[in-house]
Design a protein around this motif. Structure first.
Motif, PDB file in Angstrom:
ATOM      1  N   GLY A 132       0.773  -1.232   0.000  1.00 45.34           N
ATOM      2  CA  GLY A 132       0.000   0.000   0.000  1.00 45.34           C
ATOM      3  C   GLY A 132       0.808   1.288   0.000  1.00 45.34           C
ATOM      4  O   GLY A 132       0.241   2.372  -0.090  1.00 45.34           O
ATOM      5  N   GLU A 145       2.500   4.285  -1.345  1.00 43.33           N
ATOM      6  CA  GLU A 145       2.486   4.939  -2.657  1.00 43.33           C
ATOM      7  C   GLU A 145       3.354   6.179  -2.723  1.00 43.33           C
ATOM      8  O   GLU A 145       3.651   6.692  -3.797  1.00 43.33           O
ATOM      9  CB  GLU A 145       1.056   5.302  -3.035  1.00 43.33           C
ATOM     10  N   ILE A 155       0.214   5.782   2.849  1.00 43.01           N
ATOM     11  CA  ILE A 155      -0.256   4.430   2.551  1.00 43.01           C
ATOM     12  C   ILE A 155      -1.688   4.530   2.044  1.00 43.01           C
ATOM     13  O   ILE A 155      -2.551   5.111   2.706  1.00 43.01           O
ATOM     14  CB  ILE A 155      -0.173   3.524   3.790  1.00 43.01           C
ATOM     15  N   ASP A 156      -1.937   3.982   0.865  1.00 46.31           N
ATOM     16  CA  ASP A 156      -3.257   4.027   0.247  1.00 46.31           C
ATOM     17  C   ASP A 156      -4.105   2.891   0.816  1.00 46.31           C
ATOM     18  O   ASP A 156      -3.892   1.717   0.518  1.00 46.31           O
ATOM     19  CB  ASP A 156      -3.103   3.868  -1.267  1.00 46.31           C
ATOM     20  N   MET A 157      -5.080   3.279   1.635  1.00 44.53           N
ATOM     21  CA  MET A 157      -5.911   2.271   2.289  1.00 44.53           C
ATOM     22  C   MET A 157      -6.973   1.686   1.360  1.00 44.53           C
ATOM     23  O   MET A 157      -7.772   0.846   1.778  1.00 44.53           O
ATOM     24  CB  MET A 157      -6.570   2.865   3.531  1.00 44.53           C
ATOM     25  N   ASN A 158      -6.989   2.130   0.109  1.00 39.12           N
ATOM     26  CA  ASN A 158      -7.866   1.505  -0.876  1.00 39.12           C
ATOM     27  C   ASN A 158      -7.185   0.324  -1.557  1.00 39.12           C
ATOM     28  O   ASN A 158      -7.803  -0.389  -2.340  1.00 39.12           O
ATOM     29  CB  ASN A 158      -8.286   2.538  -1.924  1.00 39.12           C
ATOM     30  N   LYS A 159      -5.896   0.137  -1.265  1.00 40.18           N
ATOM     31  CA  LYS A 159      -5.141  -0.951  -1.879  1.00 40.18           C
ATOM     32  C   LYS A 159      -4.849  -2.090  -0.914  1.00 40.18           C
ATOM     33  O   LYS A 159      -4.498  -3.194  -1.330  1.00 40.18           O
ATOM     34  CB  LYS A 159      -3.810  -0.409  -2.440  1.00 40.18           C
ATOM     35  N   VAL A 160      -4.924  -1.791   0.381  1.00 35.20           N
ATOM     36  CA  VAL A 160      -4.624  -2.818   1.389  1.00 35.20           C
ATOM     37  C   VAL A 160      -5.695  -2.803   2.473  1.00 35.20           C
ATOM     38  O   VAL A 160      -6.426  -1.821   2.631  1.00 35.20           O
ATOM     39  CB  VAL A 160      -3.242  -2.584   2.039  1.00 35.20           C
TER      40      VAL A 160
END
Length: 315
Positions: A183, A185, A202-207
């Motif tokens: 996550g 980015e 950290i992209d919380m839409n990926k993890v």
């Protein structure tokens, strides 16, 4: 009466002058006088009024707020002890007077350090400081009023341009025999008052929350040697983790993420991670986080203004 005194008498009658200094924010052309050599108090160096003559140095100057930044038209003159007055004696006659009084011709520089160089240094430092602040404010304004269309792009732009972070490739945290940080980015750093500040997004839409929680210790272990990797001489290091959401997180998710705070890791410290919610345009962060909540919220405010502008254009 010798010829030297006769000459001084004639000069004092026809060439007595006044030196005036202009005061204020900017002063220029004003004449300043300093006394250089005391001549013997005898009739050879005396005016018709009975005033004894000494040798002084007169010069014009340019000053800003009483700080001398330039001197010009300097020359030796006769002085009588009266404030702001002098005798405009020819330089060859001054040489004769010095010989008569058994004095050597004064060696340059005649002005003190402040009037020669010190004032100029202070002025240049002040100008440099003002210019630096103007440039910094212009960069901040440019990033806050950026035409970038999304809050995510603005967030990165504000970090780099208004807060002067340096972007790093996420791969800088890669370690042999370990996978990439899930996550991650965006990562950036800056030296801030002798501290090494690292910001990670950290992209919380990926993890998932579970993935972040499971990898939290490993992430900070990788962040610790980052200061050496970028040749920072800072004495301490601070790490801030920003969790970014396109869809608003639940209260339970926020509680879990805030619970990942590490008070101290070896010689490094991090504060409660920031939760950046792009859906509701809200920032939830700890007091003292870098940059501040107010600065981070600019990415939403300006993005909102831009969206309204786009909608009007469509209509």
């Amino acid at each position: 009466m010798n010829t030297l005194r006769i000459f001084i008498l004639i000069i004092s009658i026809f060439s007595s002058s006044f030196a005036h200094a202009k005061a204020g924010f900017l002063s220029f052309g004003g004449e300043q006088i300093i006394e250089v050599i005391d001549l013997p108090n005898d009739e050879r160096f005396q005016t018709p009024e009975g005033e004894y003559v000494n040798i002084g140095y007169i010069y014009k100057s340019v000053a800003v707020l009483f700080i001398p930044i330039w001197n010009y038209d300097g020359r030796l003159v006769g002085t009588t002890g009266q404030e702001d007055t002098y005798l405009n004696l020819p330089q060859d006659q001054i040489s004769i007077m010095l010989i008569e009084s058994e004095n050597e011709f004064p060696q340059m520089p005649l002005l003190d350090f402040w009037h020669r160089i010190g004032g100029k240094m202070i002025f240049l430092i002040a100008i440099g400081f003002i210019g630096f602040n103007i440039r910094k404010k212009m960069k901040k304004k440019a990033s806050f009023l950026s035409p970038l269309p999304t809050a995510r792009e603005r967030l990165k732009d504000i970090l780099i341009n208004s807060q002067e972070f340096t972007e790093l490739e996420p791969s800088v945290l890669n370690i042999e025999e370990k996978d990439d940080v899930p996550g991650l980015e965006f990562i950036a750093f800056k030296n801030y008052f002798n501290s090494f500040v690292s910001v990670s997004l950290i992209d919380m839409n990926k993890v998932t929350i579970e993935q972040v929680k499971a990898n939290n210790d490993d992430l900070f272990e990788r962040l610790l040697p980052l200061k050496k990797a970028v040749s920072s001489s800072a004495q301490a290091s601070l790490h801030y983790i920003y969790f970014t959401f396109d869809k608003s997180p639940s209260n339970d998710d926020i509680t879990v993420l805030k619970g990942l705070k590490k008070k101290k890791i070896r010689n490094s410290t991090n504060v409660i991670p920031a939760i950046i919610d792009f859906e509701t345009m809200k920032v939830d962060t700890a007091l003292g986080a870098m940059p501040s909540k107010k600065i981070l919220e600019n990415c939403f405010i300006q993005a909102q203004v831009e969206e309204l502008h786009i909608e009007k254009v469509k209509i």
